[in-house]
Design a protein around this motif. Sequence first.
Motif, short mmCIF file in Angstrom:
data_model
loop_
_atom_site.label_atom_id
_atom_site.label_comp_id
_atom_site.label_asym_id
_atom_site.label_seq_id
_atom_site.Cartn_x
_atom_site.Cartn_y
_atom_site.Cartn_z
N LYS A 15 0.81 -1.21 0.00
CA LYS A 15 0.00 0.00 0.00
C LYS A 15 0.85 1.27 0.00
O LYS A 15 0.61 2.16 -0.83
N PRO A 16 1.87 1.40 0.90
CA PRO A 16 2.69 2.61 0.84
C PRO A 16 3.41 2.77 -0.50
O PRO A 16 3.55 3.88 -1.01
N PHE A 17 3.83 1.66 -1.11
CA PHE A 17 4.50 1.72 -2.41
C PHE A 17 3.54 2.24 -3.48
O PHE A 17 3.89 3.10 -4.29
N ARG A 18 2.33 1.75 -3.46
CA ARG A 18 1.35 2.19 -4.46
C ARG A 18 0.97 3.65 -4.27
O ARG A 18 0.67 4.35 -5.23
N GLU A 19 0.98 4.11 -3.01
CA GLU A 19 0.60 5.50 -2.75
C GLU A 19 1.64 6.50 -3.21
O GLU A 19 1.31 7.54 -3.76
N ASP A 20 2.94 6.20 -2.96
CA ASP A 20 3.95 7.20 -3.35
C ASP A 20 4.87 6.73 -4.47
O ASP A 20 5.63 7.53 -5.00
N GLY A 21 4.82 5.46 -4.85
CA GLY A 21 5.59 4.97 -5.98
C GLY A 21 7.08 4.80 -5.74
O GLY A 21 7.82 4.50 -6.67
N ARG A 22 7.52 5.02 -4.51
CA ARG A 22 8.95 4.87 -4.22
C ARG A 22 9.24 3.48 -3.67
O ARG A 22 8.45 2.93 -2.90
N SER A 79 11.35 2.74 -1.49
CA SER A 79 11.54 2.82 -0.03
C SER A 79 10.22 2.55 0.71
O SER A 79 10.25 2.21 1.89
N GLY A 80 9.11 2.67 0.03
CA GLY A 80 7.83 2.35 0.63
C GLY A 80 7.68 0.88 0.95
O GLY A 80 6.83 0.49 1.74
N LEU A 81 8.51 0.04 0.33
CA LEU A 81 8.46 -1.40 0.58
C LEU A 81 9.28 -1.81 1.81
O LEU A 81 9.17 -2.93 2.28
N LEU A 82 10.12 -0.90 2.30
CA LEU A 82 10.95 -1.21 3.45
C LEU A 82 10.15 -1.08 4.74
O LEU A 82 9.31 -0.21 4.87
N ARG A 83 10.45 -1.95 5.69
CA ARG A 83 9.81 -1.85 7.00
C ARG A 83 10.40 -0.67 7.75
O ARG A 83 11.52 -0.27 7.52
#
Length: 58
Positions: free
Chosen positions: A4-11, A13-17
Amino acid sequence: MLVKPFREDGRISGLLRDARGPKPGLQPLDPTVEEIVSRCFKGFMPPVANPPGRRSGA
């Protein structure tokens, strides 16, 4: 989930815990304030029946 964070900002780094520990920029409490809060907390919370690190029946 982490997608979800990756899809929201496209970065990527959104995949990192999130890192553990204090966040950068947070200030610890003043020792005097820490003492007051600690005393109040201990007054409201009952003692732990089986504190960590101790085994019952040993």
